[in-house]
Scaffold this motif. Structure first.
Motif, mmCIF file in Angstrom:
data_model
loop_
_atom_site.group_PDB
_atom_site.id
_atom_site.type_symbol
_atom_site.label_atom_id
_atom_site.label_comp_id
_atom_site.label_asym_id
_atom_site.label_seq_id
_atom_site.Cartn_x
_atom_site.Cartn_y
_atom_site.Cartn_z
ATOM 1 N N GLN A 101 0.370 -1.225 -11.707
ATOM 2 C CA GLN A 101 0.710 -2.643 -11.740
ATOM 3 C C GLN A 101 2.057 -2.945 -12.405
ATOM 4 O O GLN A 101 2.917 -3.590 -11.798
ATOM 5 N N GLY A 159 -0.491 -3.201 -6.115
ATOM 6 C CA GLY A 159 0.954 -3.054 -6.046
ATOM 7 C C GLY A 159 1.466 -1.745 -5.492
ATOM 8 O O GLY A 159 2.676 -1.547 -5.400
ATOM 9 N N HIS A 183 4.938 -1.656 -10.312
ATOM 10 C CA HIS A 183 5.260 -2.584 -9.224
ATOM 11 C C HIS A 183 6.015 -3.801 -9.750
ATOM 12 O O HIS A 183 6.998 -4.245 -9.141
#
Length: 215
Positions: A65, A90, A68
């Motif tokens: 996460q 992500g 991303h």
């Protein structure tokens, strides 16, 4: 496991608003480890290609996460059944880890390893000046880290996560800003802690196992 524990005041922080105790507990270790790995150890920057090994695990889901959010192009090896969920977190590409060898993937600018196997093979998938960080430590892994400091510029790094209040505040902010979401595989009562350990040893789930201690 204990109902009460004493900790130094500089090792606690408020959770994000609306975050349940179970969700907060699931983020402390994995989230802090992921932030240290990405921001402090390998210093991921926007546009870099990053591989998260063990992407479906507690640290892996937390690493995908922010990687991303920083702007990395995230590749996540995992079981097929986790592909959609990792994409939602992500990941730009999800590889079937059972059918993909290190030589069939990459190259990568950054590798975040939570597995601890085949480090030398994955190190060869790094670009010139690429960085790998591993959070799984053993004798062979330490030998691979030592070898990487001698041979070439593709370094393997490691660290011991010991989050202080500042890092925990950063972690809470990541949740507040929507860059990090807790992934909980299952929740066990304290009386059934043996089942929690068995589930952890079996593996194969996505996210963290949490033991809930009620008052």
């Amino acid at each position: 496991m204990a109902e009460y524990v004493v900790v130094p005041a500089d090792r606690i922080a408020f959770t994000s608003a609306g975050l349940s105790p179970v969700d907060a507990a699931s983020l402390v270790v994995g989230g802090a480890t992921a932030l240290i790995a990405l921001r402090d150890s390998v210093r991921l920057v926007k546009g870099e290609r990053v591989l998260v090994r063990g992407a479906a695990g507690g640290v892996g889901t937390a690493a995908v996460q922010p990687a991303h959010a920083i702007g990395g192009r995230v590749t996540a090896p995992a079981r097929d059944r986790h592909a959609k969920a990792l994409g939602d977190l992500g990941a730009d590409q999800v590889l079937d880890h059972a059918d993909t060898t290190p030589e069939q993937s990459g190259p990568f600018d950054v590798i975040v390893d939570t597995v601890g196997s085949d480090l030398s093979r994955y190190r060869r998938r790094l670009t010139d000046g690429g960085r790998m960080v591993t959070v799984a430590l053993s004798g062979p892994i330490l030998a691979a880290i030592a070898a990487s400091t001698v041979h070439g510029a593709r370094l393997i790094r490691t660290f011991s996560a010991n989050p202080d209040s500042a890092l925990l505040h950063d972690l809470a902010d990541q949740v507040t800003f929507g860059a990090l979401y807790p992934v909980v595989a299952d929740v066990y009562p304290l009386a059934d802690i043996a089942s929690a350990h068995r589930a952890f040893q079996r593996g194969g789930v996505m996210g963290k196992h949490v033991v809930a201690i009620s008052g």
